[in-house]
Design a protein around this motif. Sequence first.
Motif, mmCIF file in Angstrom:
data_model
loop_
_atom_site.group_PDB
_atom_site.id
_atom_site.type_symbol
_atom_site.label_atom_id
_atom_site.label_comp_id
_atom_site.label_asym_id
_atom_site.label_seq_id
_atom_site.Cartn_x
_atom_site.Cartn_y
_atom_site.Cartn_z
ATOM 1 N N VAL A 1 -8.265 45.823 -30.079
ATOM 2 C CA VAL A 1 -7.000 45.196 -29.680
ATOM 3 C C VAL A 1 -6.125 46.213 -28.953
ATOM 4 O O VAL A 1 -5.486 45.898 -27.937
ATOM 5 N N LEU A 2 -6.105 47.448 -29.444
ATOM 6 C CA LEU A 2 -5.291 48.486 -28.812
ATOM 7 C C LEU A 2 -5.754 48.816 -27.399
ATOM 8 O O LEU A 2 -4.961 49.277 -26.577
ATOM 9 N N SER A 3 -7.025 48.570 -27.102
ATOM 10 C CA SER A 3 -7.513 48.868 -25.752
ATOM 11 C C SER A 3 -6.733 48.081 -24.702
ATOM 12 O O SER A 3 -6.572 48.533 -23.572
ATOM 13 N N ARG A 4 -6.244 46.924 -25.107
ATOM 14 C CA ARG A 4 -5.442 46.117 -24.171
ATOM 15 C C ARG A 4 -4.051 46.696 -23.955
ATOM 16 O O ARG A 4 -3.336 46.269 -23.054
ATOM 17 N N ALA A 5 -3.666 47.676 -24.778
ATOM 18 C CA ALA A 5 -2.355 48.306 -24.637
ATOM 19 C C ALA A 5 -2.315 49.284 -23.472
ATOM 20 O O ALA A 5 -1.243 49.645 -23.001
ATOM 21 N N VAL A 6 -3.491 49.703 -23.010
ATOM 22 C CA VAL A 6 -3.560 50.628 -21.876
ATOM 23 C C VAL A 6 -3.367 49.818 -20.599
ATOM 24 O O VAL A 6 -4.164 48.935 -20.287
ATOM 25 N N ARG A 7 -2.300 50.105 -19.905
ATOM 26 C CA ARG A 7 -1.972 49.369 -18.675
ATOM 27 C C ARG A 7 -2.629 50.058 -17.481
ATOM 28 O O ARG A 7 -2.384 51.233 -17.226
ATOM 29 N N LEU A 8 -3.456 49.279 -16.797
ATOM 30 C CA LEU A 8 -4.180 49.776 -15.631
ATOM 31 C C LEU A 8 -3.923 48.865 -14.450
ATOM 32 O O LEU A 8 -3.528 47.704 -14.622
ATOM 33 N N PRO A 9 -4.191 49.349 -13.238
ATOM 34 C CA PRO A 9 -4.107 48.456 -12.083
ATOM 35 C C PRO A 9 -5.060 47.276 -12.267
ATOM 36 O O PRO A 9 -6.116 47.384 -12.904
ATOM 37 N N LEU A 10 -4.705 46.137 -11.712
ATOM 38 C CA LEU A 10 -5.448 44.885 -11.888
ATOM 39 C C LEU A 10 -6.939 45.031 -11.581
ATOM 40 O O LEU A 10 -7.780 44.460 -12.287
ATOM 41 N N LEU A 11 -7.278 45.804 -10.577
ATOM 42 C CA LEU A 11 -8.685 45.969 -10.214
ATOM 43 C C LEU A 11 -9.504 46.679 -11.297
ATOM 44 O O LEU A 11 -10.713 46.512 -11.375
ATOM 45 N N LEU A 12 -8.837 47.466 -12.131
ATOM 46 C CA LEU A 12 -9.545 48.219 -13.170
ATOM 47 C C LEU A 12 -9.618 47.491 -14.512
ATOM 48 O O LEU A 12 -10.306 47.941 -15.421
ATOM 49 N N VAL A 13 -8.940 46.359 -14.647
ATOM 50 C CA VAL A 13 -8.929 45.631 -15.920
ATOM 51 C C VAL A 13 -10.335 45.218 -16.365
ATOM 52 O O VAL A 13 -10.689 45.413 -17.536
ATOM 53 N N PRO A 14 -11.181 44.679 -15.477
ATOM 54 C CA PRO A 14 -12.544 44.344 -15.937
ATOM 55 C C PRO A 14 -13.313 45.571 -16.448
ATOM 56 O O PRO A 14 -14.059 45.475 -17.419
ATOM 57 N N LEU A 15 -13.103 46.717 -15.826
ATOM 58 C CA LEU A 15 -13.753 47.942 -16.279
ATOM 59 C C LEU A 15 -13.230 48.345 -17.656
ATOM 60 O O LEU A 15 -13.994 48.749 -18.534
ATOM 61 N N ARG A 16 -11.928 48.208 -17.867
ATOM 62 C CA ARG A 16 -11.340 48.508 -19.175
ATOM 63 C C ARG A 16 -11.942 47.603 -20.240
ATOM 64 O O ARG A 16 -12.302 48.060 -21.324
ATOM 65 N N GLU A 17 -12.081 46.320 -19.920
ATOM 66 C CA GLU A 17 -12.645 45.376 -20.891
ATOM 67 C C GLU A 17 -14.097 45.702 -21.208
ATOM 68 O O GLU A 17 -14.513 45.638 -22.363
ATOM 69 N N LEU A 18 -14.863 46.058 -20.197
ATOM 70 C CA LEU A 18 -16.262 46.431 -20.406
ATOM 71 C C LEU A 18 -16.352 47.689 -21.269
ATOM 72 O O LEU A 18 -17.138 47.752 -22.221
ATOM 73 N N ALA A 19 -15.532 48.685 -20.943
ATOM 74 C CA ALA A 19 -15.528 49.931 -21.719
ATOM 75 C C ALA A 19 -15.076 49.669 -23.155
ATOM 76 O O ALA A 19 -15.643 50.227 -24.105
ATOM 77 N N ALA A 20 -14.076 48.802 -23.329
ATOM 78 C CA ALA A 20 -13.575 48.502 -24.667
ATOM 79 C C ALA A 20 -14.638 47.788 -25.503
ATOM 80 O O ALA A 20 -14.805 48.080 -26.690
ATOM 81 N N GLN A 21 -15.374 46.875 -24.881
ATOM 82 C CA GLN A 21 -16.430 46.176 -25.609
ATOM 83 C C GLN A 21 -17.539 47.134 -26.007
ATOM 84 O O GLN A 21 -18.045 47.097 -27.117
ATOM 85 N N ARG A 22 -17.913 48.007 -25.080
ATOM 86 C CA ARG A 22 -18.960 48.992 -25.379
ATOM 87 C C ARG A 22 -18.512 49.933 -26.502
ATOM 88 O O ARG A 22 -19.277 50.222 -27.422
ATOM 89 N N LEU A 23 -17.267 50.390 -26.440
ATOM 90 C CA LEU A 23 -16.728 51.249 -27.485
ATOM 91 C C LEU A 23 -16.733 50.527 -28.832
ATOM 92 O O LEU A 23 -17.119 51.096 -29.857
ATOM 93 N N SER A 24 -16.338 49.272 -28.833
ATOM 94 C CA SER A 24 -16.337 48.480 -30.062
ATOM 95 C C SER A 24 -17.745 48.351 -30.634
ATOM 96 O O SER A 24 -17.951 48.502 -31.850
ATOM 97 N N ASP A 25 -18.720 48.098 -29.781
ATOM 98 C CA ASP A 25 -20.114 47.995 -30.229
ATOM 99 C C ASP A 25 -20.593 49.311 -30.845
ATOM 100 O O ASP A 25 -21.226 49.316 -31.898
ATOM 101 N N VAL A 26 -20.286 50.409 -30.173
ATOM 102 C CA VAL A 26 -20.705 51.725 -30.666
ATOM 103 C C VAL A 26 -20.007 52.035 -31.990
ATOM 104 O O VAL A 26 -20.642 52.504 -32.947
ATOM 105 N N MET A 27 -18.701 51.771 -32.077
ATOM 106 C CA MET A 27 -17.963 52.049 -33.303
ATOM 107 C C MET A 27 -18.494 51.216 -34.471
ATOM 108 O O MET A 27 -18.581 51.713 -35.601
ATOM 109 N N THR A 28 -18.842 49.971 -34.217
ATOM 110 C CA THR A 28 -19.396 49.115 -35.267
ATOM 111 C C THR A 28 -20.717 49.672 -35.772
ATOM 112 O O THR A 28 -20.939 49.780 -36.990
ATOM 113 N N ASP A 29 -21.572 50.060 -34.844
ATOM 114 C CA ASP A 29 -22.873 50.619 -35.219
ATOM 115 C C ASP A 29 -22.713 51.949 -35.959
ATOM 116 O O ASP A 29 -23.298 52.154 -37.027
ATOM 117 N N VAL A 30 -21.914 52.835 -35.413
ATOM 118 C CA VAL A 30 -21.721 54.151 -36.027
ATOM 119 C C VAL A 30 -21.004 54.006 -37.367
ATOM 120 O O VAL A 30 -21.329 54.712 -38.334
#
Length: 169
Positions: free
Chosen positions: A125-154
């Motif tokens: 949820v906090l990943s959405r707190a990082v404000r980025l230019p509109l073009l980078l939002v999909p990248l932020r979402e992809l990175a946030a999902q990947r981070l969430s997956d890794v954190m869950t596994d670890v």
Amino acid sequence: MLALNVAKEVRKDALVFQAAAEAISSGAVASVTTVQRVLEASRNIDQDFLSSVGSFPVRVVIRYEEILPLRRRRIERMLEAACRILGSWTGAGGVRDAIRSSYAPSEFETALNEVLRLYTQEVRVLSRAVRLPLLLVPLRELAAQRLSDVMTDVGARLARDVRLATYGT
């Protein structure tokens, strides 16, 4: 920035352990008021963190209405575990002995995994707190999902490893 973030989380977790120790030493149980006090202090720690990272090239806007339910549950679970462990600590043994007398092995692993899972959800949820230019939002979402997956596994592996180190089984 990562080191500052880790230090921030350590400070917040220390608040929980301190509140548990205070409750145990006074003979009381940790209450809703205790949880609220820790939540408020955690917001102050967040604000200190945001002030310290103000020079970084990203803007962070924390939406507490989304974060607080997850953080409250995480603090409640941590406080419950800390009170349980500290309450059984005789002083003669170490922390492992206190954990062993407080939890069955699988129960301890489940409790630890629950705290880590809630933290992972909070980070997501906090990943959405990082404000980025509109073009980078999909990248932020992809990175946030990947981070969430890794954190869950670890987190699940860490909970298992801590159980093994604590109980040997």
